[in-house]
Design an enzyme around this catalytic site. Structure first.
Site, PDB file in Angstrom:
ATOM      1  N   VAL A 172       3.689  37.523   0.885  1.00  0.00           N
ATOM      2  CA  VAL A 172       2.975  37.722   2.146  1.00  0.00           C
ATOM      3  C   VAL A 172       1.602  38.322   1.861  1.00  0.00           C
ATOM      4  CG1 VAL A 172       3.001  38.909   4.373  1.00  0.00           C
ATOM      5  CG2 VAL A 172       5.132  38.045   3.386  1.00  0.00           C
ATOM      6  N   GLU A 213      18.751  60.051 -12.876  1.00  0.00           N
ATOM      7  CA  GLU A 213      19.546  58.867 -13.184  1.00  0.00           C
ATOM      8  C   GLU A 213      18.977  58.117 -14.383  1.00  0.00           C
ATOM      9  OE1 GLU A 213      22.076  57.776  -9.341  1.00  0.00           O
ATOM     10  OE2 GLU A 213      20.167  56.695  -9.444  1.00  0.00           O
TER      11      GLU A 213
END
Length: 410
Positions: A81, A169
């Site tokens: 887009v 993480e």
């Protein structure tokens, strides 16, 4: 008779689950739905740290979008887009194509915030997408191979900026991945360094003290060097300079210092605050007809002062309501207000441990790691039912260095 056109921008958590809601609820021929995404795959963004460390195969992290759409009610279009003309109700694509809409959903993902720190944009690796995290793993492999040639210790110093959810993480995956890679390249693990740099006084800012203490002890026992209350001043291709004056020789800085709204949003003539689009209680963009926004792109206020965070949990819950609200708008029916229900947060520290709080209960260690897997499985269930959960679970993992259909993407 004019058939209403619904266009969805972005096939992340929000866009895909909204698409599935529309598939289930729309009557045949009631509307034409187009889902636009720049890739033909969806990646599980809560597992991108595994791609970065090579601890999970590509097909465990990525899902082919056309395979997830169960009916012919949704048309998928691979495109980027460029802009949206809200007056003409038209989406402009990089190919030059124009897609008209009657109802529009903006569900574009996040970009990385670097806060203008010199060298970060050019030299740091970002946990932003499947491509960006795949480039982290490929870079680590190159550093291992190069170290065998020149023995430069900066090649084996792996730094992660940020000790929040994403940073921890990523650190946890490196702890598990590096010993295996060292065996492959015949390098002593003792010659590697994992450094976590955090500006706040502790890891996991915002978590309770028990989670902070567990994580701190677990990482230190795993050999991770924790640098809290430390700010990065500058990053070069071969070093990281801290505000304290210390310079860390390192060719690998993985940035997890913060996120911001998609840069495309800045081009759109919409009400925005802090890089995100302001939405009302029904998830509609304020002041614009028939335009909805959810997920990372949306600024939804949970109270007078605080917006909801840009997390997968928020995006999924918003999508589960947004689909029905779009249909209600189309049918001139009453819309429902969005109410967020926080179900807990779990941060993994590798595959064997995690910390968090689920339904008010504090958890840590191996049980928390199991709960993390349950949470991931629930998303797959919402997206594709038990069949998709089983399909992903049964996939045979390839060796982390093996080239797959997606491996050439950065």
């Amino acid at each position: 008779m004019h058939t209403p056109k619904i266009v969805i921008l972005g096939a992340g958590y929000g866009g895909l689950i909204t698409s599935r809601q529309l598939e289930k609820t729309l009557k045949n021929g009631e509307a034409e739905v187009t889902l636009i995404n720049k890739h033909d795959y969806h990646y599980i963004s809560t597992q991108l740290h595994k791609t970065g460390a090579g601890t999970a195969s590509d097909d465990k992290i990525t899902l082919h979008i056309p395979d997830l759409l169960k009916t012919n009610k949704i048309q998928f279009k691979k495109a980027t887009v460029q802009d949206v003309d809200f007056n003409e109700k038209r989406v402009l694509l990089d190919s030059g194509d124009k897609i008209d809409y009657d109802y529009l959903l903006i569900s574009l993902g996040f970009d990385v915030a670097t806060f203008g720190i010199p060298g970060i944009e050019e030299n740091a690796f970002k946990i932003r997408s499947f491509r960006s995290t795949k480039s982290i793993f490929n870079h680590i492999l190159r550093q291992m191979a190069a170290y065998k040639e020149d023995s430069d210790p900066s090649r084996l110093t792996f730094a992660v900026a940020g000790a929040g959810f994403t940073g921890i993480e990523m650190i946890g995956e490196l702890v598990e991945a590096l010993p295996k890679l060292c065996r492959k390249y015949d390098i002593p693990v003792s010659e590697t360094r994992i450094i976590n740099i955090e500006a706040s006084p502790t890891v996991l800012p915002g978590f309770d003290q028990e989670a902070i203490d567990f994580t701190t002890n677990y990482l230190k026992e795993s050999g991770v060097e924790l640098m809290t209350s430390a700010k990065i001043l500058e990053c070069s291709p071969t070093s990281i300079e801290l505000e304290s004056g210390e310079v860390l020789p390192s060719r690998t800085l993985i940035w997890s210092g913060g996120v911001r709204g998609n840069t495309l949003l800045e081009k759109l003539d919409l009400p925005m605050t802090r890089g995100r689009i302001e939405v009302d209680e029904y998830l509609r963009v304020k002041g614009v007809e028939n335009v909805f926004c959810i997920g990372d792109a949306a600024l939804f206020m949970k109270d007078d002062k605080n917006p909801l965070p840009p997390t997968a949990q928020v995006a999924i819950q918003q999508a589960e309501l947004c689909g029905p609200n779009i249909i209600a708008t189309l049918r001139n029916e009453k819309l429902k207000s969005f109410v967020y229900h926080h179900k807990g947060t779990v941060a993994s520290i590798g595959n064997k441990a995690a910390v968090g709080k689920v339904f008010g209960m504090k958890i840590s260690g191996s049980f928390a790691a199991l709960m993390k897997q349950v949470i991931e499985a629930r998303y797959l269930f919402v997206l594709g039912g038990p069949g998709l959960v089983m399909k992903q679970f049964l996939k045979i993992s390839k060796p982390s260095s093996e080239v797959s259909v997606f491996s050439n993407q950065k």
